[in-house]
Design an enzyme around this catalytic site. Structure first.
Site, short mmCIF file in Angstrom:
data_model
loop_
_atom_site.label_atom_id
_atom_site.label_comp_id
_atom_site.label_asym_id
_atom_site.label_seq_id
_atom_site.Cartn_x
_atom_site.Cartn_y
_atom_site.Cartn_z
CE1 TYR A 95 -13.11 15.02 8.62
CE2 TYR A 95 -14.61 14.00 10.18
CZ TYR A 95 -14.04 14.05 8.92
OH TYR A 95 -14.39 13.13 7.97
CD GLU A 137 -16.93 11.18 7.31
OE1 GLU A 137 -16.75 11.54 8.49
OE2 GLU A 137 -16.06 11.30 6.43
NE ARG A 206 -5.88 -4.58 7.84
CZ ARG A 206 -5.35 -3.85 8.82
NH1 ARG A 206 -6.05 -2.89 9.38
NH2 ARG A 206 -4.11 -4.08 9.22
CE1 TYR A 208 -10.63 -9.05 4.47
CE2 TYR A 208 -11.38 -8.20 6.58
CZ TYR A 208 -10.37 -8.69 5.77
OH TYR A 208 -9.08 -8.81 6.26
CB SER A 209 -16.37 -7.00 -1.11
OG SER A 209 -15.46 -6.00 -1.44
CB THR A 277 -15.16 -10.77 -2.71
OG1 THR A 277 -14.44 -9.54 -2.71
CG2 THR A 277 -14.25 -11.90 -2.28
N PRO A 278 -16.77 -8.80 -4.68
CG PRO A 278 -15.97 -6.69 -5.36
CD PRO A 278 -15.53 -7.98 -4.72
CG PHE A 393 -9.91 -5.36 -2.41
CD1 PHE A 393 -11.13 -4.74 -2.63
CD2 PHE A 393 -9.86 -6.75 -2.47
CE1 PHE A 393 -12.27 -5.48 -2.92
CE2 PHE A 393 -11.00 -7.50 -2.74
CZ PHE A 393 -12.20 -6.86 -2.97
N PRO A 395 -6.21 1.89 0.11
CG PRO A 395 -4.75 2.98 1.52
CD PRO A 395 -5.01 1.65 0.89
C1 LIG Z 1 -13.43 -1.76 0.06
C2 LIG Z 1 -12.53 -2.92 0.36
C3 LIG Z 1 -12.99 -4.21 0.16
C4 LIG Z 1 -12.16 -5.30 0.43
N1 LIG Z 1 -12.64 -6.56 0.23
C5 LIG Z 1 -11.85 -7.63 0.48
C6 LIG Z 1 -12.33 -8.96 0.26
O1 LIG Z 1 -13.49 -9.18 -0.15
N2 LIG Z 1 -11.51 -10.00 0.54
C7 LIG Z 1 -10.23 -9.81 1.00
O2 LIG Z 1 -9.52 -10.79 1.24
N3 LIG Z 1 -9.75 -8.55 1.19
C8 LIG Z 1 -10.52 -7.47 0.96
N4 LIG Z 1 -10.05 -6.21 1.19
C9 LIG Z 1 -8.67 -6.05 1.73
C10 LIG Z 1 -8.73 -6.14 3.26
O3 LIG Z 1 -9.43 -5.03 3.78
C11 LIG Z 1 -7.34 -6.12 3.90
O4 LIG Z 1 -6.61 -5.03 3.40
C12 LIG Z 1 -6.58 -7.42 3.65
O5 LIG Z 1 -7.30 -8.52 4.20
C13 LIG Z 1 -5.19 -7.34 4.30
O6 LIG Z 1 -5.33 -7.03 5.64
P1 LIG Z 1 -4.40 -7.71 6.73
O7 LIG Z 1 -4.70 -7.06 8.04
O8 LIG Z 1 -4.45 -9.17 6.65
O9 LIG Z 1 -2.95 -7.28 6.23
P2 LIG Z 1 -2.10 -6.05 6.75
O10 LIG Z 1 -1.58 -6.33 8.10
O11 LIG Z 1 -2.87 -4.81 6.52
O12 LIG Z 1 -0.90 -6.14 5.72
C14 LIG Z 1 -1.12 -5.90 4.32
C15 LIG Z 1 0.19 -6.17 3.59
O13 LIG Z 1 1.19 -5.30 4.09
C16 LIG Z 1 2.30 -6.04 4.52
N5 LIG Z 1 2.84 -5.43 5.78
C17 LIG Z 1 2.19 -5.31 6.96
N6 LIG Z 1 2.99 -4.73 7.88
C18 LIG Z 1 4.16 -4.49 7.26
C19 LIG Z 1 5.41 -3.94 7.66
N7 LIG Z 1 5.58 -3.50 8.90
N8 LIG Z 1 6.38 -3.84 6.74
C20 LIG Z 1 6.22 -4.29 5.48
N9 LIG Z 1 5.07 -4.83 5.04
C21 LIG Z 1 4.07 -4.93 5.91
C22 LIG Z 1 1.81 -7.47 4.79
O14 LIG Z 1 2.81 -8.44 4.56
C23 LIG Z 1 0.70 -7.61 3.78
O15 LIG Z 1 1.19 -8.09 2.55
C24 LIG Z 1 -10.85 -5.10 0.91
C25 LIG Z 1 -10.39 -3.79 1.12
C26 LIG Z 1 -11.21 -2.72 0.84
C27 LIG Z 1 -10.69 -1.32 1.09
C1 HEM Z 2 -10.51 16.71 5.85
C2 HEM Z 2 -10.05 15.70 6.51
C3 HEM Z 2 -9.71 14.33 5.96
C4 HEM Z 2 -9.33 13.94 4.71
C5 HEM Z 2 -9.12 14.80 3.46
C6 HEM Z 2 -9.14 12.52 4.75
C7 HEM Z 2 -8.76 11.75 3.67
C8 HEM Z 2 -8.71 10.38 3.66
C9 HEM Z 2 -8.43 9.55 2.51
C10 HEM Z 2 -8.13 10.09 1.10
C11 HEM Z 2 -8.50 8.28 2.88
C12 HEM Z 2 -8.29 7.03 2.00
C13 HEM Z 2 -9.64 6.64 1.45
C14 HEM Z 2 -9.56 5.45 0.53
O1 HEM Z 2 -9.37 5.61 -0.67
O2 HEM Z 2 -9.69 4.34 1.00
C15 HEM Z 2 -8.82 8.25 4.30
C16 HEM Z 2 -8.96 7.11 5.05
C17 HEM Z 2 -8.98 7.14 6.43
N1 HEM Z 2 -9.14 8.24 7.22
FE1 HEM Z 2 -9.32 10.13 6.63
N2 HEM Z 2 -9.41 12.06 6.01
C18 HEM Z 2 -9.75 13.14 6.78
C19 HEM Z 2 -10.09 13.12 8.11
C20 HEM Z 2 -9.95 12.03 8.94
C21 HEM Z 2 -10.17 12.03 10.36
C22 HEM Z 2 -10.64 13.24 11.17
C23 HEM Z 2 -9.92 10.77 10.81
C24 HEM Z 2 -10.02 10.29 12.24
C25 HEM Z 2 -9.07 10.19 13.06
C26 HEM Z 2 -9.55 9.97 9.64
C27 HEM Z 2 -9.24 8.63 9.66
C28 HEM Z 2 -9.10 7.83 8.54
C29 HEM Z 2 -8.90 6.40 8.59
C30 HEM Z 2 -8.77 5.55 9.85
C31 HEM Z 2 -8.83 5.97 7.26
C32 HEM Z 2 -8.61 4.55 6.75
C33 HEM Z 2 -7.15 4.40 6.75
C34 HEM Z 2 -6.73 3.04 6.44
O3 HEM Z 2 -7.48 2.12 6.74
O4 HEM Z 2 -5.61 2.94 5.92
N3 HEM Z 2 -9.58 10.76 8.54
N4 HEM Z 2 -8.95 9.54 4.74
#
Ligand SMILES: Cc1cc2nc3c(=O)[nH]c(=O)nc-3n(C[C@H](O)[C@H](O)[C@H](O)COP(=O)(O)OP(=O)(O)OC[C@H]3O[C@@H](n4cnc5c(N)ncnc54)[C@H](O)[C@@H]3O)c2cc1C
Ligand code: HEM
Length: 401
Positions: A95, A137, A206, A208-209, A277-278, A393, A395
C-alpha cells in the site's frame, strides 16, 4: 474519520478528479511500472492495454472522494476490491508503494492546483481507504488459512482431466498436488491462477469461477479461449500448453458473488456465454434441494454452448429446475434439432411469467452490456437491488452505478 479540513479539501478536488481521473491513473500506472517493474507480475497486463483497470481504480478513487463522510456507502465496492486483492496476494506493505506513486501522480497531473495541503489531505484519505482494505484483506487471509483444508499464498494443483465443453470452453479438473483436503467454498466464488507467460516474460494472474459445487474432491474451472489478435495470455496458454499431469498454482477461493444458501426462496440464474460457470456451480449445489431454480442462458449457438447436456439433464430429472436457452445466431443443426427455446439475445420480458417469482434472488453473469440490460429489466419490474447479484469477469466498471 478524516478531519473536517481533509474532508473539505478532498471533496473540493472531486470535479478535477472527474475531469482528469483517467489521465491521473494512466500516469500512475506508467510511474508504477517504470519504478517497480516487478509489479508487472501481479497486475493484469491485458487490462492495462484495454484501459479497464485504469478506469476501475479511477472510479474507486472518485467513489471514495464522493463518499468520504459516509464510508459505509463504499462497503460493497470495498468488499469486491478486497476479495480481488486477496486472490492476487496483495500485502499491507504494497500500500505505501502504491500510495507514493498515486500521490506523485496527483501532483503531476493537477500541476499548480495540487498544493501541499491538498496532497497531504489526499495522503490522509488514501491512508484511510488503505486501512479499510488492509483490514478486510487480513480477515480474508486469516479465514482462508484457518479453514479446514485451507491455505495462504499459492498452492500447487495437478491437472487431473481436461474436458472440452464447447468449441471455445474447456474444463480443467484440479486436484491438490499434496493430496490434502480442499477448503469449503460457496458456489459462485472463484480462484486465481498464476502462470508464467513466456511471450510477456512475466507471470500473470487471472481469476476463474469454480464451475462445480463444493465437496467433490476437486476444483473445476471452465475456461474460454479469449481473443486471437493478440491471443489472451492465460486462457490460450491453459488451452494449448497446460497438459494433463501439469501443475498450476492456485489461490484459495474468494469472491462476494455467491449463492445465498441460507434462503429457501426461488433462484433465477441468468448467464451469457462463459458467464455460465458460477451458475453451473450454483445449480449443482441446488440440484439435491427442492429450491426452485430457473437457469436462463444465452449463447451464440450450440457450437459454443458449454455444459448444455449437463444442465438439460438436471432440468429433465428434477421438477424444481427449469432450463431456458436463447441463441442469437442459431446454426442450421440447432434449428433442425430444436435445441433452443428462443432466438435472440436473452430478453427476460419474453419469459416474465417464468422468472418473475416472489422473493426470488437473481444472479447475473455475462458481458457488461448483457448484465446492464438484465438488471434494467429487473429494476423495471420493481425487483429490489438487494436481490440482484452480479459478477463481472474483469474489473467492475459501471454496473453498480
Ligand atoms: C471473478 C472472475 C471470474 C472469472 N471466471 C472466468 C471463468 O469461469 N471462465 C473464463 O473463461 N474466464 C473467467 N474470467 C476471466 C478470466 O479471468 C480472464 O480475464 C480471461 O480468461 C482472459 O484472460 P487472458 O489472459 O486469456 O486474456 P488477456 O491477455 O487478459 O486478454 C484479454 C483480452 O484483451 C485483449 N488484449 C490483450 N492484450 C492486448 C493488447 N496489448 N492490445 C489490445 N488488446 C489486448 C486480448 O485479445 C483479449 O481479448 C473471470 C474473471 C473474473 C474477474
Ligand atoms: C487504496 C488503495 C487501492 C484501491 C482504491 C484499489 C482499487 C482497486 C480496484 C477498484 C480494483 C478493481 C477491482 C475489480 O472490480 O475487479 C483493483 C484491482 C487490483 N488492485 Fe487495487 N487498489 C488499491 C491498492 C492496491 C495495491 C496496494 C495493490 C498492490 C500493488 C493493488 C493491486 C491490484 C491488482 C493487481 C488488481 C487486479 C488488477 C487486474 O487484475 O486488472 N491495489 N484495485
Amino acid at each position: 474519520m478524516p478531519s473536517p479540513r481533509t474532508i473539505e479539501l478532498v471533496k473540493a478536488t472531486v470535479p478535477a478528479l472527474q475531469a482528469h481521473g483517467l489521465a491521473l491513473t494512466t500516469h500512475f500506472y506508467d510511474r508504477l511500472f517504470s519504478n517497480e517493474p516487478e509489479l508487472k507480475n501481479i497486475f493484469n497486463l491485458g487490462n492495462q492495454a484495454g484501459g479497464q483497470q485504469q478506469q476501475a481504480l479511477a472510479l474507486a478513487v472518485l467513489a471514495y472522494a464522493q463518499n468520504i463522510e459516509n464510508p459505509s456507502a463504499l462497503a460493497p465496492v470495498a468488499s469486491r476490491i478486497a476479495h480481488k486483492h486477496a486472490s492476487i496476494g496483495i500485502r499491507p506493505d504494497h500500500y505505501p508503494i502504491v500510495g507514493r506513486h498515486l500521490l506523485a501522480s496527483i501532483r503531476e497531473v493537477l500541476g499548480e492546483a495540487a498544493t501541499d495541503e491538498i496532497i497531504a489531505a489526499w495522503a490522509e484519505a488514501y491512508g484511510e481507504l488503505a486501512d479499510v482494505l488492509i483490514a478486510a484483506e487480513t480477515e480474508l487471509y486469516r479465514a482462508s488459512a484457518t479453514a479446514p483444508g485451507g491455505w495462504s499464498g499459492w498452492r500447487e494443483f495437478v491437472v487431473d482431466r481436461k474436458v472440452r465443453e464447447s468449441e471455445l470452453i474447456t474444463s480443467f479438473y484440479l486436484r491438490p498436488a499434496d493430496s490434502g483436503a480442499l477448503p469449503p467454498f460457496v458456489p459462485g466464488q472463484f480462484i486465481s491462477i498464476v502462470l508464467y507467460i513466456p511471450e510477456l516474460g512475466v507471470e500473470q494472474i487471472r481469476q476463474y469461477s469454480l464451475s462445480e459445487a463444493p465437496n467433490t474432491g476437486y476444483f473445476r474451472i471452465s475456461v474460454k479461449r479469449e481473443g486471437q489478435d493478440p491471443a489472451g495470455a492465460v486462457s490460450n496458454r491453459l488451452h494449448d500448453a497446460v497438459a494433463i499431469g501439469e501443475t498450476l498454482r492456485l489461490s484459495p477461493p474468494y469472491g462476494d458473488f455467491y449463492l445465498h444458501e441460507e434462503r429457501d426462496t426461488p433462484v433465477v440464474l441468468v448467464s451469457g456465454g462463459v458467464g455460465l460457470t458460477p451458475m453451473v456451480s450454483m445449480l449443482n449445489a441446488l440440484a439435491p434441494t427442492t429450491r426452485r431454480a430457473v437457469f436462463v442462458h444465452g449463447a451464440r449457438n450450440g457450437r459454443v454452448h458449454a455444459l448444455k447436456g449437463h444442465v438439460e439433464q438436471l432440468a429433465a430429472d428434477r421438477a424444481h429446475v427449469e432450463h431456458v436457452v436463447f441463441y442469437d445466431a442459431p446454426a442450421a443443426d440447432d434449428v433442425a434439432g430444436r435445441d433452443y427455446h428462443f432466438e435472440g439475445i436473452v430478453d427476460l420480458e419474453r419469459i416474465r411469467a417464468r422468472v418473475e417469482l416472489t422473493d426470488a434472488d437473481y444472479y447475473l453473469c455475462g458481458p457488461l452490456p448483457f448484465m446492464l440490460k438484465q438488471r434494467d429489466t429487473l429494476l423495471g419490474w420493481g425487483i429490489g437491488r438487494d436481490r440482484i447479484h452480479y459478477e463481472v469477469f474483469g474489473p467492475d466498471q459501471q454496473i453498480a452505478a
